[in-house]
Design a protein around this motif. Sequence first.
Motif, mmCIF file in Angstrom:
data_model
loop_
_atom_site.group_PDB
_atom_site.id
_atom_site.type_symbol
_atom_site.label_atom_id
_atom_site.label_comp_id
_atom_site.label_asym_id
_atom_site.label_seq_id
_atom_site.Cartn_x
_atom_site.Cartn_y
_atom_site.Cartn_z
ATOM 1 N N THR A 119 0.860 -1.193 0.000
ATOM 2 C CA THR A 119 0.000 0.000 0.000
ATOM 3 C C THR A 119 0.889 1.234 0.000
ATOM 4 O O THR A 119 2.108 1.127 0.123
ATOM 5 N N ALA A 120 0.278 2.409 -0.158
ATOM 6 C CA ALA A 120 1.061 3.644 -0.162
ATOM 7 C C ALA A 120 1.675 3.868 1.221
ATOM 8 O O ALA A 120 1.032 3.603 2.244
ATOM 9 N N ARG A 121 2.892 4.385 1.248
ATOM 10 C CA ARG A 121 3.567 4.747 2.494
ATOM 11 C C ARG A 121 2.687 5.736 3.270
ATOM 12 O O ARG A 121 2.090 6.627 2.665
ATOM 13 N N CYS A 144 0.710 14.443 -2.186
ATOM 14 C CA CYS A 144 0.340 13.435 -1.182
ATOM 15 C C CYS A 144 -1.176 13.320 -1.144
ATOM 16 O O CYS A 144 -1.882 14.031 -1.874
ATOM 17 N N VAL A 145 -1.648 12.403 -0.327
ATOM 18 C CA VAL A 145 -3.096 12.272 -0.131
ATOM 19 C C VAL A 145 -3.370 12.400 1.365
ATOM 20 O O VAL A 145 -2.691 11.760 2.174
ATOM 21 N N VAL A 146 -4.310 13.267 1.716
ATOM 22 C CA VAL A 146 -4.688 13.471 3.118
ATOM 23 C C VAL A 146 -6.083 12.864 3.300
ATOM 24 O O VAL A 146 -6.985 13.123 2.494
ATOM 25 N N LYS A 147 -6.217 12.036 4.346
ATOM 26 C CA LYS A 147 -7.495 11.335 4.542
ATOM 27 C C LYS A 147 -7.958 11.456 5.989
ATOM 28 O O LYS A 147 -7.168 11.230 6.911
ATOM 29 N N ALA A 148 -9.229 11.765 6.165
ATOM 30 C CA ALA A 148 -9.839 11.652 7.485
ATOM 31 C C ALA A 148 -9.954 10.166 7.804
ATOM 32 O O ALA A 148 -10.267 9.356 6.926
ATOM 33 N N GLY A 156 -13.903 12.515 2.581
ATOM 34 C CA GLY A 156 -12.776 12.742 3.484
ATOM 35 C C GLY A 156 -11.407 12.464 2.891
ATOM 36 O O GLY A 156 -10.453 12.310 3.631
ATOM 37 N N VAL A 157 -11.309 12.392 1.560
ATOM 38 C CA VAL A 157 -10.017 12.119 0.906
ATOM 39 C C VAL A 157 -9.618 13.308 0.041
ATOM 40 O O VAL A 157 -10.396 13.749 -0.811
ATOM 41 N N PHE A 158 -8.411 13.836 0.260
ATOM 42 C CA PHE A 158 -7.917 14.990 -0.509
ATOM 43 C C PHE A 158 -6.664 14.561 -1.264
ATOM 44 O O PHE A 158 -5.647 14.241 -0.634
ATOM 45 N N GLU A 189 -0.561 10.178 3.151
ATOM 46 C CA GLU A 189 0.112 9.090 2.451
ATOM 47 C C GLU A 189 0.685 9.519 1.122
ATOM 48 O O GLU A 189 0.306 10.558 0.563
ATOM 49 N N GLU A 190 1.593 8.714 0.670
ATOM 50 C CA GLU A 190 2.239 8.891 -0.623
ATOM 51 C C GLU A 190 1.163 8.884 -1.710
ATOM 52 O O GLU A 190 0.234 8.085 -1.638
ATOM 53 N N ARG A 191 1.300 9.773 -2.690
ATOM 54 C CA ARG A 191 0.322 9.808 -3.780
ATOM 55 C C ARG A 191 0.787 8.888 -4.904
ATOM 56 O O ARG A 191 1.851 9.080 -5.483
ATOM 57 N N LEU A 192 -0.040 7.891 -5.210
ATOM 58 C CA LEU A 192 0.318 6.900 -6.227
ATOM 59 C C LEU A 192 -0.254 7.296 -7.579
ATOM 60 O O LEU A 192 -1.269 7.999 -7.654
ATOM 61 N N GLU A 193 0.383 6.816 -8.635
ATOM 62 C CA GLU A 193 -0.114 7.055 -9.995
ATOM 63 C C GLU A 193 -0.390 5.693 -10.633
ATOM 64 O O GLU A 193 0.401 4.772 -10.471
ATOM 65 N N LEU A 195 -3.609 2.993 -12.725
ATOM 66 C CA LEU A 195 -5.000 2.726 -13.070
ATOM 67 C C LEU A 195 -5.704 2.049 -11.910
ATOM 68 O O LEU A 195 -5.141 1.159 -11.284
ATOM 69 N N GLU A 196 -6.934 2.486 -11.651
ATOM 70 C CA GLU A 196 -7.674 1.909 -10.531
ATOM 71 C C GLU A 196 -8.563 0.774 -10.992
ATOM 72 O O GLU A 196 -9.168 0.836 -12.072
ATOM 73 N N VAL A 197 -8.640 -0.253 -10.174
ATOM 74 C CA VAL A 197 -9.566 -1.350 -10.447
ATOM 75 C C VAL A 197 -10.099 -1.867 -9.114
ATOM 76 O O VAL A 197 -9.409 -1.815 -8.100
ATOM 77 N N LEU A 276 -7.872 -1.027 -5.782
ATOM 78 C CA LEU A 276 -6.462 -1.241 -6.120
ATOM 79 C C LEU A 276 -5.980 -0.198 -7.103
ATOM 80 O O LEU A 276 -6.756 0.316 -7.917
ATOM 81 N N MET A 277 -4.679 0.086 -7.043
ATOM 82 C CA MET A 277 -4.069 0.878 -8.100
ATOM 83 C C MET A 277 -2.934 0.069 -8.695
ATOM 84 O O MET A 277 -2.103 -0.485 -7.964
ATOM 85 N N ILE A 278 -2.939 -0.018 -10.031
ATOM 86 C CA ILE A 278 -1.860 -0.727 -10.716
ATOM 87 C C ILE A 278 -0.821 0.323 -11.084
ATOM 88 O O ILE A 278 -1.057 1.168 -11.952
ATOM 89 N N VAL A 285 -2.766 -1.359 -2.696
ATOM 90 C CA VAL A 285 -4.137 -1.215 -2.204
ATOM 91 C C VAL A 285 -4.363 0.236 -1.780
ATOM 92 O O VAL A 285 -3.602 0.789 -0.995
ATOM 93 N N LEU A 286 -5.413 0.853 -2.306
ATOM 94 C CA LEU A 286 -5.793 2.210 -1.904
ATOM 95 C C LEU A 286 -6.708 2.166 -0.703
ATOM 96 O O LEU A 286 -6.642 3.006 0.192
ATOM 97 N N GLU A 287 -7.629 1.203 -0.716
ATOM 98 C CA GLU A 287 -8.610 1.126 0.377
ATOM 99 C C GLU A 287 -9.252 -0.248 0.368
ATOM 100 O O GLU A 287 -9.236 -0.954 -0.649
ATOM 101 N N PHE A 288 -9.810 -0.609 1.517
ATOM 102 C CA PHE A 288 -10.724 -1.745 1.573
ATOM 103 C C PHE A 288 -12.107 -1.218 1.911
ATOM 104 O O PHE A 288 -12.250 -0.280 2.714
HETATM 105 P P1 AMP Z 1 -10.199 5.946 -0.806
HETATM 106 O O1 AMP Z 1 -11.520 6.269 -0.178
HETATM 107 O O2 AMP Z 1 -9.087 5.755 0.165
HETATM 108 O O3 AMP Z 1 -10.243 4.900 -1.867
HETATM 109 O O4 AMP Z 1 -9.868 7.223 -1.700
HETATM 110 C C1 AMP Z 1 -10.761 7.688 -2.702
HETATM 111 C C2 AMP Z 1 -10.027 7.929 -3.986
HETATM 112 O O5 AMP Z 1 -8.901 8.789 -3.761
HETATM 113 C C3 AMP Z 1 -9.434 6.673 -4.613
HETATM 114 O O6 AMP Z 1 -10.351 5.983 -5.390
HETATM 115 C C4 AMP Z 1 -8.318 7.271 -5.446
HETATM 116 O O7 AMP Z 1 -8.804 7.790 -6.663
HETATM 117 C C5 AMP Z 1 -7.820 8.409 -4.596
HETATM 118 N N1 AMP Z 1 -6.695 7.957 -3.746
HETATM 119 C C6 AMP Z 1 -6.763 7.421 -2.503
HETATM 120 N N2 AMP Z 1 -5.544 7.129 -2.027
HETATM 121 C C7 AMP Z 1 -4.664 7.469 -2.992
HETATM 122 C C8 AMP Z 1 -3.243 7.432 -3.118
HETATM 123 N N3 AMP Z 1 -2.466 6.965 -2.125
HETATM 124 N N4 AMP Z 1 -2.690 7.874 -4.260
HETATM 125 C C9 AMP Z 1 -3.456 8.380 -5.258
HETATM 126 N N5 AMP Z 1 -4.800 8.455 -5.209
HETATM 127 C C10 AMP Z 1 -5.413 8.012 -4.095
#
Ligand code: AMP
Length: 428
Positions: A119-121, A144-148, A156-158, A189-193, A195-197, A276-278, A285-288
């Motif tokens: 997952t992202a750092r 980066c990505v900031v999340k509540a 809650g995701v920036f 967290e680290e911002r990943l680049e 494709l999402e699936v 997931l992000m490829i 893994v971005l989220e569960f």
């Molecule tokens: P989440 O609720 O954690 O999935 O975040 C919502 C959306 O934010 C995701 O579907 C991604 O498009 C984007 N996102 C979340 N985490 C990251 C990350 N570490 N790097 C890049 N984009 C992210």
Amino acid sequence: MRVLIAGSGAREHALAWACTRQSSNVELICAPGNGGTAIMPMAANVPVAADDGAGIVAAAREFEANLVVVGPDAALAAGVADACTAAGIPVFGPAASAARIESSKVFAKTVMDEANIATARWLSGKVTDRRRLLNLVAELGGRCVVKADGLALGKGVFVCDDVDEAEAAIAACFDEQRFGAAGNEVLVEERLEGLEVSVLALTDSRNIRVLPAARDYKRIDDGDAGPNTGGMGALTPPAGIDPQFLELVEAQVLRPCVDTLRELGSPFSGCLYAGLMITADGLRVLEFNARFGDPETQVIVPVLTDDLLTLMADCAAGTLSPGYGVAASPSSAVGVVLAAAGYPGAPRKGDAITGLDQLDPSVIAFHAGTRRDADDTLRTDGGRVLTLVARGDSPDEARQQVYGALPGIHFEGMKYRGDIGLEQAGDI
Ligand code: AMP
Ligand code: GLY
């Protein structure tokens, strides 16, 4: 089978549709359901909120349900599955302690680290840890990505481009309290680049049944422009996703997550959703999520060959057999969300919806924000109104079917994307 489905979205309409698809011996109630579930031949709506555990248990008892299926995240976080289990009613959906894999992003990251899931750092902290969080922002150069930490209605995701944006996002949580208690703890967290699936799997907390992969189109406008929404459409399967990819996701993501939750004393049964992000460096893994995705479910269930109701009952009973939810021919599906004017802000409501009775029978209309008047007029009643779904031997065929059906449907201010199912540049 007598099944209670908790929720009112197109996801729950699709689950209800799937439950009645392979057996005529099923009766359903939807709590509270919508204008679509209201007229299903084998279903009825009951006026109980999905997250009202005591109300769901009472309705399930009165109906003599032998399975409760919980759709929304808020209902799981509120302990609706726990309430059913305590009442001795079999339930599809995790206990609140296991649903923390979605309702607490810090818990999810801790499980991922424990289970060695890529997952992202990340770093998390409370308001007193702001300095440490800002140090990581600086180290990442502001990208980066900031999340509540908690559930924030998907807001809650920036995803930040620079330090100023990240500081503002942290301030939105700590200083403005925009997400209330859900923002008392914040992740950077680290911002990943890449494709999402989305890969979803059914599990009874030990065995796993992986479902066909899907892509969700989150932005309001074509070309992935404009603000994020709850999802404007979905495609299954995304280009390049083959059985080997699903095996990899099972081995590296889903199985370690399910095993670790069980070992931590929070066994997860229900639908586990991996976002997931490829990336160029591999799978991350971005989220569960602790539930079926919306709108992914609307395209996944129409291509399943296995009987979803049997699988969900097996999960609830702890008797799931392992395997893959292999899609039959036609194996592709495209779902287009028809939204009301104003969405994703405050939507316009109360407009009459016409044309559904003329719909090509091969196209399925799953309802979300709809209601029926006493005279049976169908009206808009929410931001996402309908998901129209068509199947095909290829994504293109499904796309043509679903867009071909669209001109027949009308409500004032109807808004949809024209590019759902089109492959994105750079697809694997
Ligand atoms: P989440 O609720 O954690 O999935 O975040 C919502 C959306 O934010 C995701 O579907 C991604 O498009 C984007 N996102 C979340 N985490 C990251 C990350 N570490 N790097 C890049 N984009 C992210
Ligand atoms: N499609 C994203 C979600 O269900 O959370």
